[in-house]
Design a protein around this motif. Structure first.
Motif: not given
Length: 86
Positions: A20-31, A71-79
């Motif tokens: 759910a935290d993975v985003r695929l860039v498929k368009s200019g708007e996504d970018a 490194t800020t949520p969502p994604g990796c923690s700061r650990s």
């Protein structure tokens, strides 16, 4: 201090990244959305991957994939990263 000198139990476990935290860039708007999110992060990192070459002297046509992470949520923690398993 190297990662090899840090005892494994001194580092928090890495829980991974939820799909759910993975985003695929498929368009200019996504970018544009990705740029806005990455611009708000304290730290960002990236990784590239290329398809392997199999013949001697064959030149790679990559990179074929680039991933960015913040490194800020969502994604990796700061650990700290989990050391490689032996």
């Amino acid at each position: 201090m190297s990662m090899n000198s840090v005892p494994e139990d001194a580092l928090p476990p890495y829980a991974g990244i939820a799909m759910a935290d993975v985003r695929l860039v498929k368009s200019g708007e996504d970018a544009a959305a990705a740029l806005a999110a990455l611009s708000q992060a304290d730290v960002i990192g990236f990784d590239t991957e290329s398809k392997p070459t199999f013949a001697k002297g064959e030149e790679s046509t990559g990179p074929h994939r680039c991933s960015w992470q913040r490194t800020t949520p969502p994604g990796c923690s700061r650990s700290a990263p989990t050391p490689p398993r032996r």
